[in-house]
Write a protein that holds these residues in place. Structure first.
Motif, PDB file in Angstrom:
ATOM      1  N   ARG A  60       0.832  -1.211   0.000  1.00 18.76           N
ATOM      2  CA  ARG A  60       0.000   0.000   0.000  1.00 18.76           C
ATOM      3  C   ARG A  60       0.861   1.254   0.000  1.00 18.76           C
ATOM      4  NH1 ARG A  60      -3.336   2.743   4.505  1.00 18.76           N
ATOM      5  NH2 ARG A  60      -4.771   4.045   3.312  1.00 18.76           N
ATOM      6  N   VAL A  61       1.939   1.238   0.772  1.00 19.64           N
ATOM      7  CA  VAL A  61       2.859   2.374   0.746  1.00 19.64           C
ATOM      8  C   VAL A  61       3.434   2.545  -0.656  1.00 19.64           C
ATOM      9  CG1 VAL A  61       5.066   3.271   1.585  1.00 19.64           C
ATOM     10  CG2 VAL A  61       3.442   2.267   3.199  1.00 19.64           C
ATOM     11  N   ALA A  62       3.790   1.411  -1.291  1.00 19.61           N
ATOM     12  CA  ALA A  62       4.351   1.455  -2.644  1.00 19.61           C
ATOM     13  C   ALA A  62       3.340   1.973  -3.657  1.00 19.61           C
ATOM     14  CB  ALA A  62       4.838   0.069  -3.062  1.00 19.61           C
ATOM     15  N   ALA A  63       2.046   1.841  -3.348  1.00 12.24           N
ATOM     16  CA  ALA A  63       1.011   2.347  -4.253  1.00 12.24           C
ATOM     17  C   ALA A  63       0.650   3.787  -3.940  1.00 12.24           C
ATOM     18  CB  ALA A  63      -0.241   1.470  -4.159  1.00 12.24           C
ATOM     19  N   VAL A  64       0.465   4.088  -2.657  1.00 14.08           N
ATOM     20  CA  VAL A  64      -0.057   5.397  -2.269  1.00 14.08           C
ATOM     21  C   VAL A  64       1.012   6.484  -2.297  1.00 14.08           C
ATOM     22  CG1 VAL A  64      -1.134   6.720  -0.407  1.00 14.08           C
ATOM     23  CG2 VAL A  64      -1.902   4.389  -0.887  1.00 14.08           C
ATOM     24  N   ALA A  65       2.190   6.197  -1.729  1.00 15.44           N
ATOM     25  CA  ALA A  65       3.217   7.240  -1.614  1.00 15.44           C
ATOM     26  C   ALA A  65       3.733   7.712  -2.979  1.00 15.44           C
ATOM     27  CB  ALA A  65       4.367   6.763  -0.728  1.00 15.44           C
ATOM     28  N   PRO A  66       4.200   6.797  -3.849  1.00 16.56           N
ATOM     29  CA  PRO A  66       4.597   7.270  -5.185  1.00 16.56           C
ATOM     30  C   PRO A  66       3.421   7.862  -5.944  1.00 16.56           C
ATOM     31  CG  PRO A  66       5.462   5.073  -4.772  1.00 16.56           C
ATOM     32  CD  PRO A  66       4.459   5.366  -3.697  1.00 16.56           C
ATOM     33  N   GLY A  67       2.227   7.277  -5.754  1.00 16.19           N
ATOM     34  CA  GLY A  67       1.053   7.805  -6.432  1.00 16.19           C
ATOM     35  C   GLY A  67       0.760   9.229  -6.006  1.00 16.19           C
ATOM     36  N   SER A  68       0.936   9.503  -4.719  1.00 16.44           N
ATOM     37  CA  SER A  68       0.721  10.862  -4.225  1.00 16.44           C
ATOM     38  C   SER A  68       1.764  11.814  -4.790  1.00 16.44           C
ATOM     39  CB  SER A  68       0.777  10.882  -2.693  1.00 16.44           C
ATOM     40  OG  SER A  68       0.608  12.196  -2.207  1.00 16.44           O
ATOM     41  N   ALA A  69       3.024  11.357  -4.814  1.00 18.84           N
ATOM     42  CA  ALA A  69       4.088  12.199  -5.365  1.00 18.84           C
ATOM     43  C   ALA A  69       3.831  12.513  -6.839  1.00 18.84           C
ATOM     44  CB  ALA A  69       5.439  11.507  -5.199  1.00 18.84           C
ATOM     45  N   ILE A  70       3.466  11.473  -7.608  1.00 22.58           N
ATOM     46  CA  ILE A  70       3.181  11.661  -9.032  1.00 22.58           C
ATOM     47  C   ILE A  70       1.975  12.569  -9.210  1.00 22.58           C
ATOM     48  CG2 ILE A  70       2.442  10.498 -11.148  1.00 22.58           C
ATOM     49  CD1 ILE A  70       3.990   8.025 -10.117  1.00 22.58           C
ATOM     50  N   SER A  71       0.944  12.316  -8.402  1.00 24.90           N
ATOM     51  CA  SER A  71      -0.282  13.089  -8.516  1.00 24.90           C
ATOM     52  C   SER A  71      -0.045  14.568  -8.241  1.00 24.90           C
ATOM     53  CB  SER A  71      -1.337  12.539  -7.539  1.00 24.90           C
ATOM     54  OG  SER A  71      -2.541  13.269  -7.634  1.00 24.90           O
ATOM     55  N   PHE A  72       0.678  14.866  -7.144  1.00 20.16           N
ATOM     56  CA  PHE A  72       0.893  16.263  -6.813  1.00 20.16           C
ATOM     57  C   PHE A  72       1.904  16.924  -7.753  1.00 20.16           C
ATOM     58  CE2 PHE A  72      -1.479  15.583  -2.970  1.00 20.16           C
ATOM     59  CZ  PHE A  72      -2.011  16.844  -2.724  1.00 20.16           C
ATOM     60  N   PHE A  73       2.874  16.156  -8.243  1.00 18.96           N
ATOM     61  CA  PHE A  73       3.795  16.706  -9.233  1.00 18.96           C
ATOM     62  C   PHE A  73       3.026  17.097 -10.493  1.00 18.96           C
ATOM     63  CE2 PHE A  73       6.471  16.250 -12.985  1.00 18.96           C
ATOM     64  CZ  PHE A  73       7.554  17.057 -12.655  1.00 18.96           C
ATOM     65  N   ALA A  74       2.165  16.171 -10.967  1.00 13.71           N
ATOM     66  CA  ALA A  74       1.369  16.455 -12.162  1.00 13.71           C
ATOM     67  C   ALA A  74       0.389  17.592 -11.899  1.00 13.71           C
ATOM     68  CB  ALA A  74       0.616  15.194 -12.597  1.00 13.71           C
ATOM     69  N   TYR A  75      -0.226  17.574 -10.716  1.00 15.37           N
ATOM     70  CA  TYR A  75      -1.207  18.601 -10.369  1.00 15.37           C
ATOM     71  C   TYR A  75      -0.574  19.987 -10.340  1.00 15.37           C
ATOM     72  CZ  TYR A  75      -4.635  21.124  -7.486  1.00 15.37           C
ATOM     73  OH  TYR A  75      -5.536  22.040  -6.989  1.00 15.37           O
ATOM     74  N   GLU A  76       0.561  20.113  -9.666  1.00 10.11           N
ATOM     75  CA  GLU A  76       1.226  21.416  -9.574  1.00 10.11           C
ATOM     76  C   GLU A  76       1.794  21.849 -10.926  1.00 10.11           C
ATOM     77  OE1 GLU A  76       1.056  23.368  -7.109  1.00 10.11           O
ATOM     78  OE2 GLU A  76       0.208  21.998  -5.617  1.00 10.11           O
ATOM     79  N   THR A  77       2.237  20.878 -11.745  1.00  6.22           N
ATOM     80  CA  THR A  77       2.743  21.198 -13.090  1.00  6.22           C
ATOM     81  C   THR A  77       1.621  21.756 -13.959  1.00  6.22           C
ATOM     82  OG1 THR A  77       4.453  19.491 -12.964  1.00  6.22           O
ATOM     83  CG2 THR A  77       3.855  20.274 -15.155  1.00  6.22           C
ATOM     84  N   ILE A  78       0.464  21.089 -13.903  1.00 14.29           N
ATOM     85  CA  ILE A  78      -0.689  21.531 -14.688  1.00 14.29           C
ATOM     86  C   ILE A  78      -1.158  22.902 -14.195  1.00 14.29           C
ATOM     87  CG2 ILE A  78      -3.078  21.037 -15.324  1.00 14.29           C
ATOM     88  CD1 ILE A  78      -2.327  18.051 -15.098  1.00 14.29           C
TER      89      ILE A  78
END
Length: 388
Positions: free
Chosen positions: A364-382
């Motif tokens: 779950r950490v492997a799914a949620v933590a990188p997913g959160s990092a990717i999500s917020f990176f993409a979100y802030e980039t957009i």
């Protein structure tokens, strides 16, 4: 980011324009879909590991073949296998497609769910900020009334107002409000997705007969109804993700506060944080909007890791409530009727041991933590692109 250097003595760096709700919805939806695609295999492993303890979790033939559970399913080694062994079995029985079971539900619903989450969070931050301004102003105007003239002691209004107007209070309230809104969209996705993901473990005994995501949704809706079916576990989901959101956003936003000072970005002339050491004020949202997206991504990774571990037992209980209803004997009758995530967690601890509450935590950490990092990176980039 801003077109001027933060330390430009000629004047203030221009503030990024506020994003509209449709823009927030697009940014949140796209970032959520990108993150889920990258981390869905780990989410599948997490779901299978969380469910396996209740039904045996042996090497069940692919549900696509409709095979029954293996007779060796009850063995301890099968029931409590780790993430690598779960991945090996899944790869052998279903191939790569097995890791993406239920992803169709994500594609169909996560843009709306992520849009609701990010949009709700931004709207909640604005609302709580406005509320805090009103409270602070009202408190200041009524200060004399809140004091006992005869003794000169305060009735405690100042301390209450102070706690309501801290940045941490804003982060906590915003996270809870955003999660409550997003769960309306998230819950049907989770129910369908997790039933599909767990099909390799449940086999013919439970949710293993769905042909595809649409068939799963129709079948659950027809046989179990709306509230008890596709919205099953809405409150369980909230009780899991409310504390997650509190931990997550408190850590995330305070890390970004620190990053503003560390990275030296500021929406005003001079160095970030200059003058705040005396006042105790935190960097404002305009300061944090100037942070590079990778910084927000790193903060999201760290915050999600902490929040994931803290809330994993509740997530395990939620997953079982949403996936095991069709498996006879896997959920005590009282938990089925009450849909009580806390009762389920107690039942797991009592019958399988406290350690079992953390089954699949690493996945779950492997799914949620990188997913959160990717999500917020993409979100802030957009966001940066839309504000430019």
């Amino acid at each position: 980011m801003g077109s001027e250097d933060a330390s430009d003595p000629a004047g203030d760096a221009p503030a990024p324009p506020a994003m509209s709700m449709p823009q927030l919805a697009v940014a949140g939806g796209v970032s959520g879909l990108v993150a889920r695609f990258a981390t869905h295999p780990f989410d599948t492993l997490k779901t299978q590991m969380q469910v396996a303890g209740a039904v045996g979790g042996g090497e069940v033939p692919s549900s696509a073949r409709g095979g029954p559970a293996s007779t060796s399913a009850a063995s301890s080694s099968a029931r409590y296998r780790g993430a690598l062994e779960t991945a090996r079995v899944l790869a052998r029985t279903e191939g790569l497609i097995g890791f993406y079971r239920g992803f169709g539900a994500v594609v169909a619903g996560i843009p709306f769910a992520s849009a609701a989450y990010f949009g709700g969070y931004e709207a909640a931050k604005r609302a709580t900020s406005a509320f805090q301004d009103v409270v602070s102003k009202t408190s200041s105007e009524s200060k004399d009334v809140s004091e006992d003239v005869s003794s000169g002691t305060s009735f405690g209004l100042d301390s209450v107002v102070s706690s309501l107007t801290t940045p941490t209070a804003s982060y906590v309230l915003s996270g809870i409000l955003a999660q409550s809104l997003a769960s309306i969209a998230y819950t049907p996705i989770d129910v369908v997705k997790e039933r599909m993901q767990a099909s390799g473990v449940l086999g013919a005994r439970g949710a293993g007969a769905y042909k595809n995501v649409l068939d799963a949704f129709r079948t659950i809706l027809k046989t179990e109804g709306v509230y008890s079916g596709v919205f099953r576990g809405y409150w369980a989901s909230n009780f899991t993700w409310w504390p997650f959101s509190v931990v997550y956003f408190v850590v995330y936003e305070h890390m970004r506060d620190a990053a503003v000072v560390t990275c030296g970005v500021s929406n005003v002339g001079g160095t970030a944080g200059e003058g705040r050491e005396k006042t105790g004020d935190s960097p404002n949202e305009k300061d944090k909007d100037l942070l590079p997206p990778w910084v927000s991504g790193f903060c999201g990774f760290a915050a999600a890791s902490a929040a994931t571990v803290a809330t994993h037992p509740l997530d395990l209980a939620k997953t079982r409530l949403q996936t095991l209803r069709t498996v006879p004997g896997s959920i005590p009758r009282s938990e089925v009727s009450s849909q009580n995530v806390f009762a389920m967690a107690r039942s797991v601890a009592r019958n399988e041991g406290v350690k079992r509450l953390f089954a699949g935590c690493g996945a779950r950490v492997a799914a949620v933590a990188p997913g959160s990092a990717i999500s917020f990176f993409a979100y802030e980039t957009i966001k940066e692109w839309m504000q430019s």
